[in-house]
Design an enzyme around this catalytic site. Structure first.
Site, PDB file in Angstrom:
ATOM      1  CG  ASP A 201      61.132 -14.716 -16.246  1.00 37.24           C
ATOM      2  OD1 ASP A 201      62.084 -13.990 -15.943  1.00 37.24           O
ATOM      3  OD2 ASP A 201      59.943 -14.331 -16.245  1.00 37.24           O
ATOM      4  CD  GLU A 243      64.494 -13.762 -12.870  1.00 35.42           C
ATOM      5  OE1 GLU A 243      64.662 -12.534 -12.860  1.00 35.42           O
ATOM      6  OE2 GLU A 243      63.437 -14.289 -13.240  1.00 35.42           O
TER       7      GLU A 243
END
Length: 566
Positions: A201, A243
């Protein structure tokens, strides 16, 4: 060999335990229930499951505010239940990747609770502090319009702490070697329990320098190599899917010019231009985006997606392009979010038109990379705009017409099930679509199977073929003496295009349609003429169906530089 890198030619399915199976602690759902649903996923043909956070959490940010990296939230079961789940996946040939959320923790994490108690705490330097409120505290928010600052004063600590996201998610000081060592420990722990990789993330924030004195953050790319090296040492075929919503000019910094950093990255640049193409029936900016993101190492791969659990970020488009997408797919203000995106699910964005949904998924499956499907999109699930922010597109999976859509036998689900309108669970559910041969679910199952039969998309080099019609996208892939060609009409009106496949000799004279009996033979000049229905798509095998006999063990072309290979 073709199976050495499983992520190059697979299909990834994204789900949250809390919205895919009941999480009320009544013994019906959680990982035990998810294990029972694996046959559904196996039938769909997916290669890997991406699990959103399931670790202990106060739940203020859908689990992304983690309070313990080494456990399972009691609502979802135990570590034993998780291991049984990963074992069940392995039995069915399905890999599991999980979210690695290490840019920040919950403010309820024991590390932060210890850090705020004293400047002498061993965890004090695991977070980012300032004695005074920094002058740039009102800049750099991830959630503009909702988030007011990136610095918050903590009374107990008597200092200000940095948080790129919400104020209950203090940023970890990822420049601290002790924090980096802990990240490796977290990765090793879950690998040992059956995980095949991680969706990391907010990678740009993880590797950026942080602090009150940092005027311009610097990305510490070598950190990515350290993560990669550790992972390869622990489990050679494990991956990191990053990401990283960054500009194409920095893509290679994340992949590494020698392919020694991230294995995969989500292609946000192509995603945004894909939605513009769908909104404007204009493939030209999408073709440019494909070209801009073409450079990558031979072992690296893009993750291609339509919608995910966040808003559709349109920040990379021009204002005119962004306005076009807003007008087409999210004209009302309550459909928009953070001054940059749309918070809707795919089906309502496309007006529930199954032709457009199939066109969009056909595009995603035939652009360079590995498709990533969001749970429920294989059914055409809708959204609930009454729910705040991104929660509108995070409603429970609609399994059947049973109470609460078959999601739970408890009194109430963890979030409201969509029970009204055209997207209500009585109309849109897996059980009903399984019985309908023309349903979105059965179409998706078929297209997933076909996507896995065209490895040229995952491994080959591509070329966009000019058609002189911006509404039509033609793209050809070449790999190991074989070629495939895909044609998509972005307009609702039929289009006729004439083109040459662009291959020497007899190779390009026959196009065998993989989805129907509508094949094409070139004229005497070697040119094909195709009639594409409105929102039509054709998948072609170039030269015939004896491609397996023709496939070579190596690429016939001279090897290219790693940074330019596909």
């Amino acid at each position: 060999m073709i199976d050495d890198l499983w992520y190059k030619n697979g299909v990834i399915y994204c789900l949250s335990v809390g919205t895919y199976m009941d999480a009320n602690g009544d013994g019906v759902g959680d990982f035990k229930g998810l294990l029972r649903r694996l046959d559904y996923l196996h039938g769909l043909g997916i290669t890997a499951i991406w699990l959103m956070p399931f670790q202990p959490s106060p739940g203020r940010d859908d689990g992304y505010d983690i309070s313990d990296y080494y456990g399972v939230d009691p609502r979802y079961g135990t570590l034993g239940d998780f291991v049984e789940f990963t074992h069940g996946c392995k039995q069915r040939g399905i890999r599991v990747i999980i979210d690695l959320v290490v840019n920040h923790t919950s403010d309820q994490h024991e590390w932060f609770r210890e850090a705020r108690r004293s400047k002498d705490s061993r965890y004090r330097d695991w977070y980012v502090w300032s004695d005074k409120k920094p002058g740039n505290a009102d800049t750099g928010m991830v959630f503009p319009g909702v988030q007011k600052s990136t610095w918050t004063r903590d009374k107990e600590a008597g200092a200000w702490f940095f948080h790129r996201f919400y104020d209950f998610q203090p940023d970890l000081n990822t420049s601290n070697p002790m924090v980096q060592a802990e990240i490796l420990k977290i990765m090793g722990f879950w690998i040992q329990l059956g995980v095949s990789g991680f969706r990391m993330d907010a990678v740009p924030f993880v590797i950026s320098t942080k602090g009150a004195k940092v005027r311009k953050a610097v990305e510490q790319y070598d950190m990515l190599r350290a993560f990669r090296e550790f992972l390869q040492w622990r489990q050679g075929d494990a991956i990191i899917l990053a990401e990283a919503n960054v500009l194409p000019k920095t893509d290679m910094e994340y992949f590494g010019s020698d392919g020694d950093r991230m294995h995969m990255m989500f292609n946000f640049h192509v995603n945004q231009h894909l939605f513009y193409a769908l909104a404007a029936a204009d493939s030209r900016p999408l073709a440019k985006a494909l070209q801009a993101t073409k450079p990558r190492p031979a072992t690296a791969q893009w993750g291609l997606f339509l919608r995910n659990h966040d808003e559709l970020d349109l920040g990379r488009l021009t204002k005119a392009q962004r306005d076009t997408v807003f007008k087409a797919f999210g004209a009302d203000k309550d459909m928009q979010l953070y001054d940059r995106g749309i918070r809707r699910r795919l089906a309502p964005m496309l007006g529930g038109d199954q032709r457009r949904l199939q066109l969009a998924y056909s595009l995603m499956c035939t652009l360079p990379g590995t498709p990533v499907i969001r749970y429920g999109d294989e059914l055409g699930m809708g959204d609930n705009l009454d729910l705040p922010e991104r929660n509108c597109a995070r409603t429970p999976m609609q399994w059947s017409t049973e109470p609460h859509a078959g999601f739970t036998e408890g009194d109430r689900p963890c979030a409201p099930v969509i029970d009204k309108g055209a997207y209500g669970y009585e109309h849109v559910n897996a059980a009903k679509q399984r019985r309908d041969p023309n349903s979105m679910l059965n179409w998706t199952e078929r297209i997933v199977r076909m996507r896995k039969e065209v490895p040229e998309v995952g491994w080959g080099d591509f070329k966009v073929i000019s058609t002189r019609d911006p509404a039509v996208l033609l793209i050809r892939y070449d790999w190991r003496n074989n070629s495939v060609l895909f044609a998509h009409n972005l307009d609702d009106k039929p289009r006729e295009v004439t083109f040459s496949v662009g291959l020497a000799g007899e190779k390009g004279k026959l196009l065998v349609n993989l989805l129907s009996e509508d094949h094409s033979r070139a004229d005497k000049r070697g040119r094909h003429t195709l009639l594409l229905e409105g929102y039509g798509y054709h998948w072609y095998r170039v030269g015939g169906l004896d491609y397996l006999l023709k496939r070579s063990d190596i690429d016939a072309k001279a090897p290219r530089k790693a940074a330019r290979s596909a």
